[in-house]
Design a protein around this motif. Structure first.
Motif, PDB file in Angstrom:
ATOM      1  N   ILE A 171      31.948   6.509  28.505  1.00  0.00           N
ATOM      2  CA  ILE A 171      32.032   5.078  28.791  1.00  0.00           C
ATOM      3  C   ILE A 171      32.081   4.940  30.303  1.00  0.00           C
ATOM      4  N   HIS A 207      38.313  -0.466  24.821  1.00  0.00           N
ATOM      5  CA  HIS A 207      38.402   0.937  24.429  1.00  0.00           C
ATOM      6  C   HIS A 207      39.028   1.071  23.044  1.00  0.00           C
ATOM      7  N   THR A 216      35.261   5.195  35.691  1.00  0.00           N
ATOM      8  CA  THR A 216      35.087   3.977  36.477  1.00  0.00           C
ATOM      9  C   THR A 216      34.173   4.301  37.654  1.00  0.00           C
ATOM     10  N   THR A 222      36.177  11.438  24.248  1.00  0.00           N
ATOM     11  CA  THR A 222      35.726  10.150  24.761  1.00  0.00           C
ATOM     12  C   THR A 222      36.259  10.036  26.180  1.00  0.00           C
ATOM     13  N   THR A 271      27.998   4.311  26.924  1.00  0.00           N
ATOM     14  CA  THR A 271      28.458   2.954  26.670  1.00  0.00           C
ATOM     15  C   THR A 271      28.992   2.455  28.006  1.00  0.00           C
ATOM     16  N   GLY A 272      28.836   1.163  28.292  1.00  0.00           N
ATOM     17  CA  GLY A 272      29.341   0.690  29.569  1.00  0.00           C
ATOM     18  C   GLY A 272      29.593  -0.794  29.584  1.00  0.00           C
ATOM     19  N   THR A 286      32.154   2.183  33.694  1.00  0.00           N
ATOM     20  CA  THR A 286      32.350   0.815  34.155  1.00  0.00           C
ATOM     21  C   THR A 286      31.738   0.685  35.536  1.00  0.00           C
ATOM     22  N   LEU A 336      36.284   7.928  29.859  1.00  0.00           N
ATOM     23  CA  LEU A 336      36.064   6.685  30.601  1.00  0.00           C
ATOM     24  C   LEU A 336      35.938   7.029  32.078  1.00  0.00           C
ATOM     25  N   ILE A 339      39.745  -3.653  29.739  1.00  0.00           N
ATOM     26  CA  ILE A 339      39.271  -2.282  29.589  1.00  0.00           C
ATOM     27  C   ILE A 339      40.001  -1.614  28.438  1.00  0.00           C
ATOM     28  N   SER A 340      41.296  -1.738  28.401  1.00  0.00           N
ATOM     29  CA  SER A 340      42.094  -1.126  27.346  1.00  0.00           C
ATOM     30  C   SER A 340      41.747  -1.703  25.978  1.00  0.00           C
TER      31      SER A 340
END
Length: 79
Positions: free
Chosen positions: A33, A72, A11, A7, A53-54, A35, A9, A68-69
Motif C-alpha cells: 500500500i 487499512h 508513505t 501487508t 494499492t494506494g 500513499t 504500508l 489511513i488507519s
C-alpha cells in the motif's frame, strides 16, 4: 525474519527510496500500500504497478492519520 506474505504500508511511495522499497517488497510477494500527496503521480504509479494499492494522503497532516488507519482496517482486516 521473512520478507514475504506481509501487508506493507509505504508513505511517499511514488518516488525515490519509497518507490524502490514498494517495488522490491511487491516482487518478494507482499501486499503493498502506498500513499502520496500528488494524486496524478499516485495514479501513474498505480497504473504502472497494478499489484499496488494506494491513496492520497499527507502524513505530515495529523488529520490524515485516522483515515489511513481506517482504510487499512477496512481493506486489510487481518493485518
Amino acid at each position: 525474519m521473512t520478507f514475504t506474505g506481509h501487508t506493507i504500508l509505504i508513505t511517499g511511495g511514488t518516488s525515490g527510496i519509497g518507490l524502490g522499497f514498494a517495488k522490491k517488497f511487491s516482487e518478494l510477494g507482499n501486499k503493498v500500500i502506498i500513499t502520496a500527496r500528488n494524486e496524478k503521480r499516485l495514479n501513474q504509479i498505480l497504473n504502472e504497478n497494478p499489484t499496488f494499492t494506494g491513496f492520497v494522503s499527507d502524513v505530515a497532516d495529523k488529520n490524515s492519520l485516522p483515515p489511513i488507519s481506517q482504510l487499512h482496517q477496512r481493506k486489510f482486516p487481518s493485518t
